[in-house]
Each structure stands twice: as C-alpha cells, then as structure tokens.
Design a protein around this motif. Sequence first.
Motif, short mmCIF file in Angstrom:
data_model
loop_
_atom_site.label_atom_id
_atom_site.label_comp_id
_atom_site.label_asym_id
_atom_site.label_seq_id
_atom_site.Cartn_x
_atom_site.Cartn_y
_atom_site.Cartn_z
N SER A 41 32.74 7.71 7.50
CA SER A 41 32.54 6.55 7.89
C SER A 41 31.35 6.00 8.27
O SER A 41 31.19 4.74 8.31
N GLU A 42 30.41 6.66 8.61
CA GLU A 42 28.96 6.29 8.91
C GLU A 42 28.34 6.15 7.84
O GLU A 42 27.37 5.06 7.81
N LEU A 43 28.64 6.69 6.84
CA LEU A 43 28.11 6.43 5.53
C LEU A 43 28.55 4.93 4.91
O LEU A 43 27.84 4.24 4.42
N VAL A 44 29.92 4.80 5.13
CA VAL A 44 30.64 3.39 4.59
C VAL A 44 29.73 2.33 5.50
O VAL A 44 29.12 1.32 4.82
N ASP A 45 29.40 2.63 6.56
CA ASP A 45 28.81 1.37 7.65
C ASP A 45 27.32 1.43 7.08
O ASP A 45 27.02 0.27 6.90
N LEU A 46 26.72 2.51 6.59
CA LEU A 46 25.40 2.33 6.19
C LEU A 46 25.18 1.58 4.88
O LEU A 46 24.39 0.59 4.82
N ILE A 47 25.98 1.92 3.92
CA ILE A 47 26.20 1.35 2.79
C ILE A 47 26.34 -0.30 2.95
O ILE A 47 25.43 -1.09 2.58
N ARG A 48 27.36 -0.69 3.71
CA ARG A 48 27.36 -1.99 4.10
C ARG A 48 26.36 -2.53 4.64
O ARG A 48 25.84 -3.81 4.26
N GLU A 49 25.73 -1.81 5.52
CA GLU A 49 24.31 -2.50 6.08
C GLU A 49 23.17 -2.50 5.36
O GLU A 49 22.62 -3.65 5.35
N VAL A 50 23.08 -1.77 4.43
CA VAL A 50 21.86 -1.89 3.41
C VAL A 50 22.07 -2.99 2.43
O VAL A 50 21.31 -3.73 2.26
N GLU A 51 23.35 -3.32 2.26
CA GLU A 51 23.50 -4.45 1.23
C GLU A 51 23.41 -5.51 2.01
O GLU A 51 22.66 -6.68 1.49
#
Length: 344
Positions: free
Chosen positions: A142-152
């Motif tokens: 779930s933290e990786l999902v967050d990070l991908i959204r954040e980077v985009e």
Amino acid sequence: MPTTGFSGAPSPERAAPRPARANDRPTVSFELFPPRTPQTLEKLWTTVEALAAVRPDFISVTYGASGSTRQTTRDLVRELLASTSVLPIAHLTCVGTSRDEVTAIIEEFLDEGVRSFLALRGDPPAGQPDWRPNPAGLTRASELVDLIREVEAARCGLSPSQALRGAAHRLSVAVAAFPNGNPIAGSSREQDLRALQAKQDAGADFAITQLFYDPQHYLDLVRDARAAGITIPIVAGLIPTTEPARLLRVEALSGIRVPRELLAALEAADSPAQRHRVGIRASVEVAKAVLDGGAPGLHIYTFNKHEAALDLLEGAHLRGGAPMAPPPAGRPQSTPAQPDYISI
Ligand code: FAD
C-alpha cells in the motif's frame, strides 16, 4: 477511484437479459517473467507473439523482490511497448530497496512510457536466510501504491505538458490479492483483506489474485472483500494445471497446496498429450466457475509458455485470435539475469 457493481454472486444487472456487447467480454491477460539468458529471449518472443495474437488486455512482467531483474524487467516492458500493441504492466517490489531507489525506478519506468504498474511488497529472496528488508525502504505494497501516485503527481505538477499527458494516459496501479491468505508471508485471509483495503485506500485501481485451485476460494474472497467495502475489480489469477512438476515447485514457492487428486490424475495420464488434456480440462473448469460467478477477467500465469495458456482460453471460449504484425527487426538483447521471483 473507480468502483464496480461486481459481487461474487451474479448480480441482478448481470442476470437481466440484454444484448451481449463486445466490451462484456471478460478481460484476458498474461504474466511473463523476464528472460534469464539471451537464448531464452528468442524463445520468449515466440510466446509473446502467440499471446499478443489473442489481443490480451495486458501482459504483466514480474520483478525480482530484491531488484535483481531491474534491467531485464525494464527491457522486456520496453520491448512490449515498442514492438506490440499490448499494454504492459510492470510489476514493482519495494521490500529490498530504499525509498529513494524505488522512486528512481518508478521515474525510469515513467520515462519509458510505462503507464501501468503492479505494486507489490515482494518476498525475501529464496535461499538467503540472513537477508533483511532495506531499513530505508517501504514495508507494504500500500505504501508503494502511495509512492507511485506521489511520483506521478509531482511530475504532473512540474510541467503542464506532463499533466496533459497524464490526463490523456491515466496511470493505473494494480495490486495483489490472496484467496487463501498468504502462507509465505504468514498472513491469514482476514489480514490480507485488511491489506487489500489499505491498497484500495492508497489508490489501487484493481487487484489480481494469487493462483488458486478451488473456484470457491476466489468467490469467497470477492464476497468478503465486497462486504468489507472493497470495490475495486478483482481479476482471477489462474495457472494452467498441465505440468505436475511445475505445480509442485509452485507449491513450494507459494505455499498454495496442489490438490492431490489433480496430481494423481496428471500422473496417471499415459502420454504427455493426455496429461495436457487432463490438466487443461481441470483449469477450464476453474475458469468457467469463476466466470459464472462474475469474475471480471482471467489473468494467466504462463511461465513463459503459450500453448497451455491459449488452450485454457480456448476452453473458456475467450481466445480471440486476431492477427498481429511481426515485431520490427533488430530488437535489443536483454542482459542475462537470475530472477529471484519466477512466477507464483
Ligand atoms: P503487502 O500487501 O504489503 O502484504 C505483505 C504482508 O503485510 C502480508 O502479510 C499482509 O497481510 C500484511 N499487511 C499489509 N498491509 C496490511 C494492513 N493494512 N493490515 C494488516 N496486514 C497488512 N513477488 C515478487 O517478488 N515479484 C513479483 O513480480 C511478484 N508478482 C506477483 C504477482 C501477483 C499477482 C501476486 C499475487 C503475487 C506476486 N508476488 C511477486 C508475490 C508477493 O510479492 C508476495 O506474495 C508478498 O508476500 C506479498 O505481497 P503484497 O504485495 O501483497 O504485500
């Protein structure tokens, strides 16, 4: 976040008679792993062409938990983008890598034009008992999902052109779901449902299940997910059950027990062709049961082989068969690597 009216049991909307439409077809997708040697790359491309010919909705490419396939996963995803019309989904794991490094890898994929990820935690590499997660890393998918959204979001915030591109080619993030709990991670179905809820809350668009042998396990997972307020589509991950040795290897890696009656039936077959028929019949039964129960799509673990995957689809009446242009000549060769995640 997209929602769906899908529930484990056929919903009233599904039961109501109305003309079938082309987009009612369940999604069809495949998993590949990056080639381990240049020799297997050529063979893999024959598989890619055969799979692409049935016009799958996407092909996902696995990623080593410790990042060992960073280059080869990227090469294969890049080739799928350049040489086919198939949407590639790049698996990405986070457990063995620092947050900064994962951020850089996400940037690399986005720079390549990748617009779909499967966000995973990953498992410790096999045979390394002293291995520890990266202390500066993410600990959950779930933290990786967050990070991908954040980077985009950061990229779109920096440039109006990038923001427009992002709006035209929306980023999608898939996650894993577990019909039988996750024996390797030591978690129960209930813990994994909480994890799935967290992945949805972080912005996951859909989930793909771990393989299973009993269709009821998938249907129960979907029922319980809906009851818990999880609304994202849950695609059924299926393994073609044609090779007993492979099934046992997957059992050792995933902790998902192969039904002993299935193994006995496969081992009793008097020829490879007969074994293939027995195995396909068993997987087609599972596929039909989950589709009848409302599964929105099938994701097939191919082990980089197309025959059984396509026979399974044929049995489930989902083989399209559209012709595909040959790939351009002069494809770059991938670097050999030993992935620590094959395909489970
Ligand atoms: P997480 O969701 O982070 O779960 C990890 C553990 O934490 C679980 O025990 C979970 O129950 C617990 N947890 C997380 N969040 C919560 C919460 N909020 N509340 C309670 N408990 C929580 N592995 C690879 O290395 N490479 C691959 O390419 C790969 N592809 C895969 C593809 C699919 C479709 C599937 C199903 C699995 C794949 N795996 C892959 C394996 C996967 O990385 C492992 O099974 C891993 O143990 C769990 O990954 P996850 O993404 O679900 O992790």
